[in-house]
Design an enzyme around this catalytic site. Structure first.
Site, short mmCIF file in Angstrom:
data_model
loop_
_atom_site.label_atom_id
_atom_site.label_comp_id
_atom_site.label_asym_id
_atom_site.label_seq_id
_atom_site.Cartn_x
_atom_site.Cartn_y
_atom_site.Cartn_z
CG ASP A 35 -5.73 -8.48 -1.46
OD1 ASP A 35 -4.53 -9.03 -0.96
OD2 ASP A 35 -6.24 -7.42 -1.17
CD GLU A 57 -10.11 -7.69 -2.27
OE1 GLU A 57 -9.12 -7.33 -2.52
OE2 GLU A 57 -10.87 -7.13 -1.13
CB CYS A 89 -9.99 -1.02 -8.47
SG CYS A 89 -10.65 -2.37 -7.23
NE ARG A 143 -11.22 -1.35 -0.42
CZ ARG A 143 -9.94 -1.83 -0.56
NH1 ARG A 143 -9.81 -2.67 -1.64
NH2 ARG A 143 -8.90 -1.27 0.05
CG HIS A 202 -2.31 -1.06 0.79
ND1 HIS A 202 -2.18 -2.32 1.17
CD2 HIS A 202 -3.11 -0.67 0.06
CE1 HIS A 202 -3.28 -3.05 0.81
NE2 HIS A 202 -3.77 -2.12 0.02
#
Ligand code: PEP
Ligand code: MG
Length: 577
Positions: free
Chosen positions: A462, A438, A509, A339, A196
């Protein structure tokens, strides 16, 4: 691979070239710095820093204790209460303050020495119970130290303009708190394209190289560094010729960006008329500027968990409402897929007090936490629903593994909506509800999930790690992390096909959506929306407008007949060159 010591290879995780001075960041400093304080002002500042680190530590433990009380773990709550007392122990504070003001030591060194002497004191006690308390002292010492060094990072480190930050690792919570205006690049020993911190660097347009391993440790503060985020290369103390060569590459890259920027108002339509949507991934209202500047058509992923970082307790419903409302207003009615929180994995919250897990990415994370801790989930849903009237929100649940989870999350959402409506609170009653694909189970059972979802968004970051059993953070196995693996491609294709069979929209995404090598392949699979760091939008648009859907479909057909990703990648490189 080059073995030259002044040349380090890692993974290019955010494109661009930076040339600047190394700023070596030390975290969790457990070594004495030997700094001697020069005047009364710095003494007061160090005392203040220490007190504030203790306060943050107390707040964190309070929050963990309250969680334990809520879940009925009274024994744990009592232990935590004892830790709070220890944190505020006057003898520890006196010792630290004496070392700061009389011995002129930094708060870091004063604390390290104090904790060391208290740990020894307890350890040497004959009473077994008291001797065991040495671990508690060490524990609170570590926590204060962590907060002390965090506050150094966040508030006191003054990055010189153009610094290239060198670190063993950067947590997502660290990077969001840094002064990005001063930073020209990031290089880390660990991490990958999908960690991230890398995703945030990319969204801020800052070149970054991750996964460099321990080679990075040879860099000294102040060394001249060239960082090539396109190729994933670091050069230490280069000679003038190399600097000139890279200065030119840097200019070329900047010029290319300007040319691509001119596509801002061009619609993403292929030469034979297939139109797709290009949207941005964001984590706050600030990121919307970049979305508009790059011609994005909305938000394909609003990661809400960053609001939950760098604080000592959960944000209240009103705080969340204001945060989401800002995004809604600033997005000017463009669609925003918001989300629900995806904490866990590499996005940990200290104040949540979750026990350390052996496999955090396989553990208590995202929707699993929300379905277990309904209080946290409902607070967020309330805030999202209240903010929904200010924009065009769609709600998305992360990490859905089966239809029961989807049904449970939707049931809570419906109940939350009804409760708000009963209290005459306005909200978007027709808000769409979709899910991230994911987890391989979700991609395989996409036919089942599509029946009860309004849309899908494929999270390849993921999906790839779970399909291939490759930790997305682990640089030792970085070569195994491969979105072009035929197994991953089959899961993506199935998700798209099933979404279309059930007449729902399907986007992507994950980072793969911003990889130009994958664009035609995904286009040929029928992907409707590509969502990415805003800065990547022009590059992907360029690829779409210069190709036909018919050609993309042929490429996809050919790739799906191939059996190994090396050949797939080679073939795709050939087709786009
Ligand atoms: C993904 O997994 O692809 C994704 C977009 O979610 P995150 O990176 O936040 O886990
Ligand atoms: Mg994910």
């Amino acid at each position: 691979m080059k073995t030259d010591k002044s040349y380090i290879e890692g993974i290019g995780v955010s494109p661009g070239i930076a040339i600047g001075k190394a700023f070596v960041l030390k975290r969790n400093n457990t070594e004495l710095t030997g700094i001697e304080l020069e005047n009364e002002e710095s003494i007061s500042a160090e005392i203040e820093k220490f007190d504030s680190a203790v306060k943050s530590s107390v707040d964190e433990i309070e929050s963990i204790k309250n969680n334990s009380i809520r879940t009925g773990e009274t024994e744990a709550a009592e232990i935590l209460e004892a830790q709070i007392e220890l944190l505020q122990d006057p003898e520890i504070r006196d010792s630290v303050l004496q070392k700061i003001s009389e011995e002129r030591k930094s708060s870091n060194d004063a604390l390290l020495e104090t904790i060391h002497s208290f740990v020894e004191l307890f350890k040497n006690m004959d009473d077994e119970y008291m001797s065991a308390r040495s671990a508690d002292v060490q524990d609170i010492g570590n926590r204060i130290l962590k907060n002390l060094n965090q506050s150094i990072e966040k508030e006191d480190i003054k990055f010189e303009t153009g610094s290239i930050v060198i670190a063993d690792d950067i947590a997502p919570s660290d990077i969001v708190s840094m002064d990005m205006k001063q930073i020209a690049g990031f290089a880390t020993c660990s991490g990958s394209k999908t960690s991230h911190a890398s995703i945030i660097a990319k969204s801020k347009n800052i070149p970054a190289v991750a996964g460099c391993g321990n080679n990075l440790l040879q860099i000294n503060h102040g060394d001249t560094i060239i960082l090539d985020g396109i190729k994933g290369i670091i050069i230490i103390n280069p000679n003038e010729n190399i600097i000139n060569e890279y200065s030119k590459l840097k200019d070329d890259y900047a010029n290319k960006k300007v040319i691509l920027q001119s596509l801002k108002d061009v619609a993403p339509i292929t030469t034979d008329g297939r139109q797709v949507k290009l949207t941005a991934n964001i984590s706050s209202a600030n990121d919307l500027n970049e979305m508009f500047e790059n011609g994005g058509e909305g938000i394909g992923l609003f990661r809400t968990e960053f609001l939950f970082m760098n604080r000592n307790s959960f944000p209240t419903e009103d705080e969340q409402f204001e945060f989401y409302k800002k995004v809604a207003l600033k997005s000017k009615n463009k669609p925003v897929i918001i989300r629900t929180i995806d904490i866990g994995g590499d996005k940990q919250l200290d104040y949540f007090g979750l026990p350390e897990e052996q496999n955090p990415f396989l553990g208590y994370r995202a929707i699993r936490i929300c379905l277990d801790r309904k209080d946290i989930f409902i607070t967020q849903l309330n805030a999202i629903l209240r903010a929904s009237i200010f924009g065009n929100f769609k709600i998305m649940f992360p990490m859905i593994a089966n239809v029961q989870e989807l049904r449970a999350a939707k049931k809570i959402l419906t109940e939350t909506k009804n409760e708000l409506l009963a209290n005459k609170i306005k909200l978007d009653e027709k808000i769409q509800v979709g899910i991230m694909i994911e987890i391989p189970a979700a991609a395989i059972a996409a036919d089942i999930l599509a029946k009860e979802s309004d849309f899908f968004s494929i999270g390849t970051n993921d999906l790839c790690q779970y399909t291939l059993a490759v930790d997305r953070m682990n640089d030792k196995i970085k070569d195994l992390y491969d979105p072009f693996n035929p197994a991953v491609l089959r899961l993506i294709q199935n998700s798209i096909e099933q979404a279309h069979k059930h007449n729902i929209h399907v986007g992507m995404c994950g980072e793969m959506a911003s990889d130009p090598l994958a664009t035609l392949l995904l286009l040929g699979m029928g992907l409707d929306e590509f969502s990415m760091s805003a800065s990547s939008i022009p590059d992907i648009k360029n690829c779409i407008i210069n190709n036909s859907y018919a050609n993309a479909s042929t490429i996809t057909k050919k790739v799906m007949e191939m059996d190994d990703s090396k050949n797939i990648i080679a073939y795709l490189k050939e087709t786009i060159s």
